[in-house]
Design a protein around this motif. Structure first.
Motif, PDB file in Angstrom:
ATOM      1  N   ALA A  87       8.639   5.456   1.371  1.00 40.82           N
ATOM      2  CA  ALA A  87       8.783   4.578   0.216  1.00 40.82           C
ATOM      3  C   ALA A  87       7.972   3.311   0.424  1.00 40.82           C
ATOM      4  O   ALA A  87       7.708   2.888   1.557  1.00 40.82           O
ATOM      5  N   VAL A  88       7.554   2.709  -0.694  1.00 44.86           N
ATOM      6  CA  VAL A  88       6.833   1.438  -0.660  1.00 44.86           C
ATOM      7  C   VAL A  88       7.496   0.475  -1.628  1.00 44.86           C
ATOM      8  O   VAL A  88       7.752   0.828  -2.788  1.00 44.86           O
ATOM      9  N   ASP A  89       7.789  -0.712  -1.150  1.00 47.98           N
ATOM     10  CA  ASP A  89       8.231  -1.809  -2.001  1.00 47.98           C
ATOM     11  C   ASP A  89       7.051  -2.760  -2.109  1.00 47.98           C
ATOM     12  O   ASP A  89       6.720  -3.480  -1.163  1.00 47.98           O
ATOM     13  N   TRP A  90       6.373  -2.729  -3.259  1.00 46.81           N
ATOM     14  CA  TRP A  90       5.148  -3.507  -3.414  1.00 46.81           C
ATOM     15  C   TRP A  90       5.400  -4.997  -3.562  1.00 46.81           C
ATOM     16  O   TRP A  90       4.462  -5.797  -3.441  1.00 46.81           O
ATOM     17  N   ASP A  91       6.633  -5.381  -3.815  1.00 49.04           N
ATOM     18  CA  ASP A  91       6.969  -6.799  -3.970  1.00 49.04           C
ATOM     19  C   ASP A  91       8.148  -7.121  -3.075  1.00 49.04           C
ATOM     20  O   ASP A  91       9.243  -7.442  -3.537  1.00 49.04           O
ATOM     21  N   ALA A  92       7.901  -7.032  -1.758  1.00 46.77           N
ATOM     22  CA  ALA A  92       8.979  -7.204  -0.788  1.00 46.77           C
ATOM     23  C   ALA A  92       9.301  -8.665  -0.517  1.00 46.77           C
ATOM     24  O   ALA A  92      10.232  -8.962   0.234  1.00 46.77           O
ATOM     25  N   GLY A  93       8.540  -9.581  -1.116  1.00 50.98           N
ATOM     26  CA  GLY A  93       8.796 -11.006  -0.919  1.00 50.98           C
ATOM     27  C   GLY A  93       7.800 -11.637   0.028  1.00 50.98           C
ATOM     28  O   GLY A  93       7.270 -10.983   0.938  1.00 50.98           O
ATOM     29  N   GLY A  94       7.548 -12.910  -0.176  1.00 48.68           N
ATOM     30  CA  GLY A  94       6.635 -13.627   0.697  1.00 48.68           C
ATOM     31  C   GLY A  94       5.207 -13.141   0.607  1.00 48.68           C
ATOM     32  O   GLY A  94       4.450 -13.262   1.580  1.00 48.68           O
ATOM     33  N   GLY A  95       4.811 -12.568  -0.526  1.00 48.15           N
ATOM     34  CA  GLY A  95       3.445 -12.075  -0.666  1.00 48.15           C
ATOM     35  C   GLY A  95       3.158 -10.860   0.195  1.00 48.15           C
ATOM     36  O   GLY A  95       2.023 -10.671   0.637  1.00 48.15           O
ATOM     37  N   ARG A  96       4.172 -10.031   0.411  1.00 51.73           N
ATOM     38  CA  ARG A  96       4.015  -8.855   1.267  1.00 51.73           C
ATOM     39  C   ARG A  96       4.546  -7.596   0.574  1.00 51.73           C
ATOM     40  O   ARG A  96       5.338  -7.682  -0.358  1.00 51.73           O
ATOM     41  N   TYR A  97       4.089  -6.454   1.067  1.00 52.98           N
ATOM     42  CA  TYR A  97       4.667  -5.169   0.671  1.00 52.98           C
ATOM     43  C   TYR A  97       5.215  -4.493   1.911  1.00 52.98           C
ATOM     44  O   TYR A  97       4.773  -4.759   3.041  1.00 52.98           O
ATOM     45  N   GLU A  98       6.213  -3.623   1.712  1.00 55.95           N
ATOM     46  CA  GLU A  98       6.892  -2.977   2.841  1.00 55.95           C
ATOM     47  C   GLU A  98       6.808  -1.468   2.699  1.00 55.95           C
ATOM     48  O   GLU A  98       7.065  -0.908   1.626  1.00 55.95           O
TER      49      GLU A  98
ATOM     50  N   THR B   8       8.884   3.171 -10.019  1.00 51.55           N
ATOM     51  CA  THR B   8       9.263   2.064 -10.886  1.00 51.55           C
ATOM     52  C   THR B   8       8.096   1.091 -10.961  1.00 51.55           C
ATOM     53  O   THR B   8       7.011   1.350 -10.441  1.00 51.55           O
ATOM     54  N   TYR B   9       8.352  -0.032 -11.602  1.00 56.17           N
ATOM     55  CA  TYR B   9       7.308  -1.039 -11.780  1.00 56.17           C
ATOM     56  C   TYR B   9       6.692  -1.463 -10.450  1.00 56.17           C
ATOM     57  O   TYR B   9       5.470  -1.599 -10.342  1.00 56.17           O
ATOM     58  N   ASP B  10       7.513  -1.659  -9.413  1.00 59.96           N
ATOM     59  CA  ASP B  10       6.985  -2.169  -8.150  1.00 59.96           C
ATOM     60  C   ASP B  10       7.476  -1.392  -6.924  1.00 59.96           C
ATOM     61  O   ASP B  10       7.400  -1.891  -5.805  1.00 59.96           O
ATOM     62  N   THR B  11       7.986  -0.167  -7.119  1.00 59.48           N
ATOM     63  CA  THR B  11       8.378   0.671  -5.983  1.00 59.48           C
ATOM     64  C   THR B  11       7.964   2.113  -6.252  1.00 59.48           C
ATOM     65  O   THR B  11       7.762   2.508  -7.400  1.00 59.48           O
TER      66      THR B  11
END
Length: 572
Positions: free
Chosen positions: A208-219, A184-187
């Motif tokens: 999996a990667v969440d590129w916009d996990a919040g707080g300026g971080r990726y998970e 997707t756009y950010d995962t």
């Protein structure tokens, strides 16, 4: 010499780059004019992701001796196209079908060049991989570098590394497999299969990667889908970061997923496990030397020397102004004591954190690659740069490697003339060419930036003022195809947020400066000889493209503004 007019002829040009969105929609497009609206950012144009399918049975990997035999057949096919390709070459030399001369953009400002070079430094620096006492290498690209170790003292299994053994036909399973689950756009998410000590598919993971996990971080999250092996445990790592341990057994899939969060600017853990010596590690060494980075240049040299390579002896050394002690036609040499393709003969080592990329150019002893390269634009451009670096005049004649006539010659100036015709016909860069013709849909970064270097050396250093507009045009293209600080990748079919790619330069782009992956018959044939994939996500840029763009912009900035010339002092 046809083509662009000097920038002074058009005082109403666009000037320096003031914003990436504005540049994307207004950048000069010689063949198609100025687009009247920006590309459709933020929406899917194609299908976002294929529907989930059951994992297919692993395809058998051909042993290497069979691949070489297959490439001999490819070489035979290439040979049958030589006559037709020579006609294409003649048309190019005559400059047929060249469109009317467009008005160029103004040269980019020093401020915009400084910003682009700085972003490029960050992109390339994140792909530098230290290996302890062994030295260091340059990773090929950013991805999701998962590696696994079974037991406390077990051997490492690196995603994409493959088996590499010459087993019987039809019985060569890869040590790892990967398939896409979601994009997707950010995962993004993938199913990873690792061979365990007793089973070729004993461990299956969901990464999996969440590129916009919040707080300026990726998970990054890694969960177990199945772990059926007598091995008690498996350590899971993301490159140099230990994510955790998973246990085997019927209840393995019920274990909590392993999770780690990182600041979006901390991308070094995403550098690929796969490295290259030719181009990437060699260029990383030249880059470190030019910046007086003794620690990195020493580590890179230590690894190359231990593997049998000579630091700086690379066919792409010309882009850093080096290689003056090699002949002009070094790019075409594959000989025992003068080899531009040393990685095809040498066997650089694999380590627990990295393994070497096996280039498709090496299949069938480089012969098919060199046959096709004689109809392309890259090696002739490098050859012209090499001649200028050796101190030869622009009109000094040397053997024309692309000609069928045994005594035909060319020169750096003549090569530039031919390339200008290609640039004018495509309108937004230099295409990749094969014996069947040139790509009319996309421009190649490697070829465009090498052309920009040639025009810079002839126009700004050699006093051929008419060529400066081409150098300016390529500089504007480089700025427009660099992924910005927002981390947004604009592709021909979709838009993605991938912060690890910031500062990288698109390896291919279409008329609207959007990433367009290579396709076609020639690409399909080449893809058959790829290594097992390490990463299936979008890879719009890599170390090789980054170094080429960086070297061009550094040279152009030095030649036009006399700034940062230490970075290209070997070419001064």
């Amino acid at each position: 010499m046809g083509g662009l007019r000097p920038p002074g002829d058009n005082p109403g040009n666009l000037g320096s780059l003031a914003g990436r969105g504005r540049v994307m929609s207004r950048l000069w497009s010689p063949a198609g004019g100025v687009p009247d609206r920006p590309p459709p950012f933020g929406v899917w144009v194609g299908v976002p992701a294929p529907p989930a399918r059951p994992a297919p049975a692993p395809a058998p990997v051909r042993p290497r001796w069979r691949r070489s035999a297959a490439l001999v057949l490819v070489a035979g096919t290439l040979a049958t196209t030589m006559v037709a390709a020579s006609v294409v070459a003649v048309v190019d030399r005559l400059g047929a079908a060249t469109p009317p001369r467009p008005r160029p953009l103004a040269a980019p400002s020093l401020t915009s060049l400084n910003a682009a070079v700085a972003r490029g430094e960050v992109f390339l620096g994140g792909l530098y991989k230290p290996l302890g006492r062994a030295g260091a290498v340059q990773s090929e690209h950013y991805g999701l570098p998962i590696r696994v170790r079974f037991g406390d003292q077990g051997s490492w299994v690196l995603l994409g590394q493959g088996d590499g053994s010459q087993c019987a036909p039809g019985s060569c399973p890869s040590a790892t497999r990967i398939r896409t689950l979601e994009t997707t756009y950010d995962t993004e998410a993938y199913e990873l299969t690792f061979a365990t000590p007793t089973s070729p598919d004993g461990l299956r993971l969901r990464a999996a990667v969440d590129w916009d996990a919040g707080g300026g971080r990726y998970e990054v999250r890694v969960g177990v889908l199945a772990f059926d092996d007598p091995a008690a445990t498996a350590e899971v790592w993301l490159d140099d970061v230990r994510l955790g341990t998973v246990r085997a057994g019927p209840a393995a899939a019920g274990q909590p997923a392993l999770r780690r969060r990182f600041p979006v600017r901390d991308t070094s853990h995403l550098r690929s496990l796969r490295y290259t010596v030719r181009h990437a590690t060699q260029l990383a060494w030249m880059h470190a030397v030019s910046r007086d980075d003794t620690a990195r240049s020493t580590a890179l040299a230590r690894f190359m020397l231990a593997s049998g390579f000579v630091p700086g002896r690379d066919l792409r050394a010309a882009i850093f102004g080096r290689g003056r002690d090699t002949p002009t036609d070094f790019s075409y040499r594959h000989e025992p004591f003068l080899d531009a393709y040393g990685d095809c003969q040498l066997d650089p080592p694999a380590t627990p954190r990295a393994y070497p990329y096996r280039s498709k150019a090496c299949v069938a002893d480089v012969r098919p690659y060199l046959m096709a390269a004689r109809h392309d634009t890259l090696l002739p451009t490098i050859e012209a740069l090499q001649a200028l670096n050796r101190g030869e005049s622009p009109d000094s004649r040397y053997k024309d490697q692309s000609s069928f006539l045994p005594f035909a010659t060319t020169s750096a100036s003549r090569t530039a003339d031919v390339l200008e015709g290609r640039f004018d016909r495509l309108g937004f860069g230099i295409p990749r060419c094969t014996p069947w013709g040139c790509d009319g849909r996309r421009a190649s970064a490697l070829r465009t930036f090498a052309f920009g270097m040639l025009e810079t050396m002839l126009g700004y250093r050699g006093g051929e003022v008419g060529r400066r507009a081409y150098a300016d045009a390529v500089a504007n293209l480089a700025l427009s195809v660099q992924i910005g600080d927002d981390g947004v990748l604009r592709g021909a079919d979709r838009v993605l947020y991938r912060p690890a790619l910031r500062g990288g330069f698109l390896s291919y782009w279409d008329r609207d400066r959007r990433y367009l992956r290579p396709s076609g018959i020639a690409q399909s044939v080449a893809d058959r000889f790829n290594m097992p994939p390490e990463y299936l996500g979008v890879r719009p840029s890599d170390s090789e493209t980054g170094f080429d763009a960086y070297a061009f912009l550094a040279l152009y900035r030095c030649a036009r503004y006399q700034v940062g010339c230490k970075l290209v002092s070997a070419a001064s």
